[in-house]
Structure formats: C-alpha cells, structure tokens
Design a protein around this motif. Structure first.
Motif, short mmCIF file in Angstrom:
data_model
loop_
_atom_site.label_atom_id
_atom_site.label_comp_id
_atom_site.label_asym_id
_atom_site.label_seq_id
_atom_site.Cartn_x
_atom_site.Cartn_y
_atom_site.Cartn_z
N ALA A 179 -34.17 27.80 -4.29
CA ALA A 179 -34.00 26.35 -4.16
C ALA A 179 -35.11 25.75 -3.31
CB ALA A 179 -32.64 26.04 -3.55
N TRP A 180 -35.53 26.44 -2.27
CA TRP A 180 -36.61 25.93 -1.42
C TRP A 180 -37.91 25.84 -2.21
CZ3 TRP A 180 -36.39 23.60 3.08
CH2 TRP A 180 -37.55 23.43 3.81
N ARG A 200 -38.10 25.41 -5.44
CA ARG A 200 -37.92 24.34 -6.41
C ARG A 200 -38.05 22.97 -5.75
NH1 ARG A 200 -34.00 24.56 -11.37
NH2 ARG A 200 -35.22 26.44 -11.46
N ALA A 201 -37.77 22.89 -4.45
CA ALA A 201 -37.84 21.61 -3.74
C ALA A 201 -39.27 21.12 -3.60
CB ALA A 201 -37.19 21.73 -2.37
N ARG A 225 -37.39 12.98 -10.14
CA ARG A 225 -37.90 14.24 -9.58
C ARG A 225 -37.63 14.28 -8.07
NH1 ARG A 225 -41.08 18.67 -10.28
NH2 ARG A 225 -42.63 19.08 -8.69
N HIS A 254 -34.08 15.35 -7.53
CA HIS A 254 -33.90 16.79 -7.74
C HIS A 254 -34.45 17.58 -6.56
CE1 HIS A 254 -32.20 16.60 -11.71
NE2 HIS A 254 -33.19 15.82 -12.13
N GLN A 255 -35.57 17.11 -6.00
CA GLN A 255 -36.14 17.81 -4.84
C GLN A 255 -35.21 17.72 -3.64
OE1 GLN A 255 -40.05 16.13 -4.28
NE2 GLN A 255 -41.01 17.67 -5.56
N ALA A 267 -32.33 20.09 -4.24
CA ALA A 267 -32.76 21.47 -4.07
C ALA A 267 -32.94 21.81 -2.59
CB ALA A 267 -34.06 21.72 -4.83
N LYS A 268 -33.49 20.87 -1.82
CA LYS A 268 -33.67 21.12 -0.39
C LYS A 268 -32.32 21.22 0.31
CE LYS A 268 -37.18 19.41 1.65
NZ LYS A 268 -38.16 18.53 2.31
N THR A 303 -29.52 22.21 -1.05
CA THR A 303 -28.94 23.48 -1.47
C THR A 303 -29.55 24.64 -0.68
OG1 THR A 303 -28.58 22.62 -3.68
CG2 THR A 303 -28.57 25.01 -3.44
N ALA A 304 -30.87 24.60 -0.49
CA ALA A 304 -31.54 25.65 0.27
C ALA A 304 -31.05 25.69 1.71
CB ALA A 304 -33.05 25.44 0.24
N CYS A 316 -27.56 27.18 1.81
CA CYS A 316 -27.59 28.64 1.63
C CYS A 316 -28.06 29.35 2.90
CB CYS A 316 -28.49 29.01 0.46
SG CYS A 316 -27.84 28.59 -1.15
#
Length: 79
Positions: A32-33, A35-36, A47, A50-51, A54-55, A57-58, A61
């Motif tokens: 995820a990181w 992808r961010a 976009r 989504h970033q 993703a950040k 989510t990272a 986690c």
C-alpha cells in the motif's frame, strides 16, 4: 516433570498464526505504501483520493504490526 503436550501445541499454533498475520500485514503495508506514490503529488483528484486511501491503509497495517509487537514485549517485560 511432565509436559502438557496439548498446551504446548496450542501455544505453538497461536504463535505461528500470529507470526503469519504480522508478516502478511507488514507485506500489505509495504504494498500500500508503494501504491501511495511516496507523497508525490497526483495530477488529478481521483488519483489523489486513491493515494490517500493507500497511505491510510499502509499506516493502519504498520500500526497493527507495531501494536502486536508492543503487546508481546509488554507480556515479556511484565512477566
């Protein structure tokens, strides 16, 4: 001195399961990181959204991995 093999197997299974969960969570955090985009500005809003997801989510986690590690250390230290 007797060994309770059932309890020993239970401890082994739980520790193996928690280890697998932490490894998977850390791997998902790394993915995820990546992808961010590492903080690079996005060209359009979808976009960027989504970033940010993703950040988040990272971070979630990595925080869960840190929480499991801190709990394990607390169990060892307080004994």
């Amino acid at each position: 001195m007797d060994i309770n093999w059932g309890t020993l197997a239970g401890v082994f299974a739980v520790s193996l399961g928690i280890t697998a969960v932490v490894v998977v969570m850390f791997s998902l955090g790394l993915a995820a990181w990546a992808r961010a985009g590492h903080g690079e500005p996005a060209s359009h809003t979808s976009r960027a959204r989504h970033q940010k997801a993703a950040k988040a989510t990272a971070v979630l986690c990595f925080a869960s991995c840190l929480a499991v590690a801190a709990y394990g250390i607390a169990l060892i230290v307080t004994g």
